[in-house]
Design a protein around this motif. Sequence first.
Motif, PDB file in Angstrom:
ATOM      1  N   MET A   1     -32.485  -2.449 115.086  1.00  0.00           N
ATOM      2  CA  MET A   1     -33.939  -1.837 115.090  1.00  0.00           C
ATOM      3  C   MET A   1     -33.874  -0.452 115.600  1.00  0.00           C
ATOM      4  N   SER A   2     -34.257   0.506 114.905  1.00  0.00           N
ATOM      5  CA  SER A   2     -34.107   1.955 115.670  1.00  0.00           C
ATOM      6  C   SER A   2     -35.776   2.284 116.228  1.00  0.00           C
ATOM      7  N   ASN A   3     -35.185   1.758 118.063  1.00  0.00           N
ATOM      8  CA  ASN A   3     -36.769   1.942 119.190  1.00  0.00           C
ATOM      9  C   ASN A   3     -37.070   3.278 118.293  1.00  0.00           C
ATOM     10  N   GLU A   4     -36.209   4.268 118.542  1.00  0.00           N
ATOM     11  CA  GLU A   4     -36.974   5.724 118.424  1.00  0.00           C
ATOM     12  C   GLU A   4     -38.373   5.629 117.761  1.00  0.00           C
ATOM     13  N   ILE A   5     -37.829   5.489 116.043  1.00  0.00           N
ATOM     14  CA  ILE A   5     -38.144   5.307 115.251  1.00  0.00           C
ATOM     15  C   ILE A   5     -39.867   4.375 115.069  1.00  0.00           C
ATOM     16  N   MET A   6     -39.102   3.305 115.663  1.00  0.00           N
ATOM     17  CA  MET A   6     -40.890   2.205 115.397  1.00  0.00           C
ATOM     18  C   MET A   6     -41.293   2.675 116.696  1.00  0.00           C
ATOM     19  N   LEU A   7     -41.707   3.153 117.696  1.00  0.00           N
ATOM     20  CA  LEU A   7     -41.981   4.230 118.831  1.00  0.00           C
ATOM     21  C   LEU A   7     -43.263   5.079 118.432  1.00  0.00           C
ATOM     22  N   VAL A   8     -42.684   5.906 117.050  1.00  0.00           N
ATOM     23  CA  VAL A   8     -43.178   6.876 115.944  1.00  0.00           C
ATOM     24  C   VAL A   8     -43.790   6.533 115.619  1.00  0.00           C
ATOM     25  N   SER A   9     -43.792   5.213 115.126  1.00  0.00           N
ATOM     26  CA  SER A   9     -44.551   4.621 114.609  1.00  0.00           C
ATOM     27  C   SER A   9     -45.865   4.199 114.914  1.00  0.00           C
ATOM     28  N   LEU A  10     -45.345   3.544 116.296  1.00  0.00           N
ATOM     29  CA  LEU A  10     -46.563   3.131 117.048  1.00  0.00           C
ATOM     30  C   LEU A  10     -47.068   4.052 117.008  1.00  0.00           C
ATOM     31  N   ALA A  11     -47.160   5.195 118.096  1.00  0.00           N
ATOM     32  CA  ALA A  11     -48.125   6.178 117.833  1.00  0.00           C
ATOM     33  C   ALA A  11     -48.847   6.478 116.339  1.00  0.00           C
ATOM     34  N   LEU A  12     -48.406   7.061 115.708  1.00  0.00           N
ATOM     35  CA  LEU A  12     -48.789   7.718 114.253  1.00  0.00           C
ATOM     36  C   LEU A  12     -49.564   6.885 113.915  1.00  0.00           C
ATOM     37  N   ILE A  13     -49.378   4.764 113.952  1.00  0.00           N
ATOM     38  CA  ILE A  13     -49.869   4.390 113.943  1.00  0.00           C
ATOM     39  C   ILE A  13     -51.371   3.717 114.947  1.00  0.00           C
ATOM     40  N   PHE A  14     -51.373   4.595 115.477  1.00  0.00           N
ATOM     41  CA  PHE A  14     -52.830   4.433 117.063  1.00  0.00           C
ATOM     42  C   PHE A  14     -53.341   5.599 116.319  1.00  0.00           C
ATOM     43  N   GLY A  15     -52.673   6.738 116.187  1.00  0.00           N
ATOM     44  CA  GLY A  15     -53.614   8.263 116.593  1.00  0.00           C
ATOM     45  C   GLY A  15     -54.840   7.753 114.592  1.00  0.00           C
ATOM     46  N   SER A  16     -53.294   6.730 114.041  1.00  0.00           N
ATOM     47  CA  SER A  16     -54.267   6.670 112.222  1.00  0.00           C
ATOM     48  C   SER A  16     -55.714   5.686 112.310  1.00  0.00           C
ATOM     49  N   MET A  17     -54.946   4.675 113.454  1.00  0.00           N
ATOM     50  CA  MET A  17     -56.642   4.060 113.712  1.00  0.00           C
ATOM     51  C   MET A  17     -57.831   4.962 114.274  1.00  0.00           C
ATOM     52  N   LEU A  18     -57.699   6.106 115.363  1.00  0.00           N
ATOM     53  CA  LEU A  18     -58.663   6.922 116.294  1.00  0.00           C
ATOM     54  C   LEU A  18     -58.922   7.559 115.171  1.00  0.00           C
ATOM     55  N   SER A  19     -58.349   7.845 114.224  1.00  0.00           N
ATOM     56  CA  SER A  19     -59.107   9.478 113.084  1.00  0.00           C
ATOM     57  C   SER A  19     -59.626   8.502 111.987  1.00  0.00           C
ATOM     58  N   GLY A  20     -58.443   7.410 111.573  1.00  0.00           N
ATOM     59  CA  GLY A  20     -59.743   6.857 110.481  1.00  0.00           C
ATOM     60  C   GLY A  20     -60.788   5.792 111.364  1.00  0.00           C
ATOM     61  N   PHE A  21     -61.200   5.614 112.106  1.00  0.00           N
ATOM     62  CA  PHE A  21     -62.858   5.420 112.970  1.00  0.00           C
ATOM     63  C   PHE A  21     -63.588   6.027 112.668  1.00  0.00           C
ATOM     64  N   ALA A  22     -63.427   7.233 111.956  1.00  0.00           N
ATOM     65  CA  ALA A  22     -64.396   8.391 112.026  1.00  0.00           C
ATOM     66  C   ALA A  22     -64.737   7.578 110.081  1.00  0.00           C
TER      67      ALA A  22
END
Length: 110
Positions: A1-22
């Motif tokens: 598994m590519s941990n670097e891309i998965m880590l970026v995906s995790l950060a993107l999902i977290f940011g999406s949860m914050l922007s999506g909450f509004a």
Amino acid sequence: MSNEIMLVSLALIFGSMLSGFATFRMSGMRLMPHFIALILAFILTIGTFITTNTIVFYLAILFQILAPITVCGTICNIIKTQYQTTGIYSSHLALMGMMIVLAIGNLLLM
């Protein structure tokens, strides 16, 4: 598994949860399936760092692809009827577009 891309995906999902909450608060319960898919993608992506189970990895990829798909029908109807407020949805939609690209990248680099 590519941990670097998965880590970026995790950060993107977290940011999406914050922007999506509004977005979720503005549109009410119509985005509940999308928000659930986003939360499951977040939990499963964290699970890929905890365990080496490939089923968890593929489920994380599946929900990373499903989350942007679940927003399409609802957001298109909202934008069609309330075009004055489309600016608030733009950041979330941009993150959803990036999430699909990263999910495909994770899948190809497996």
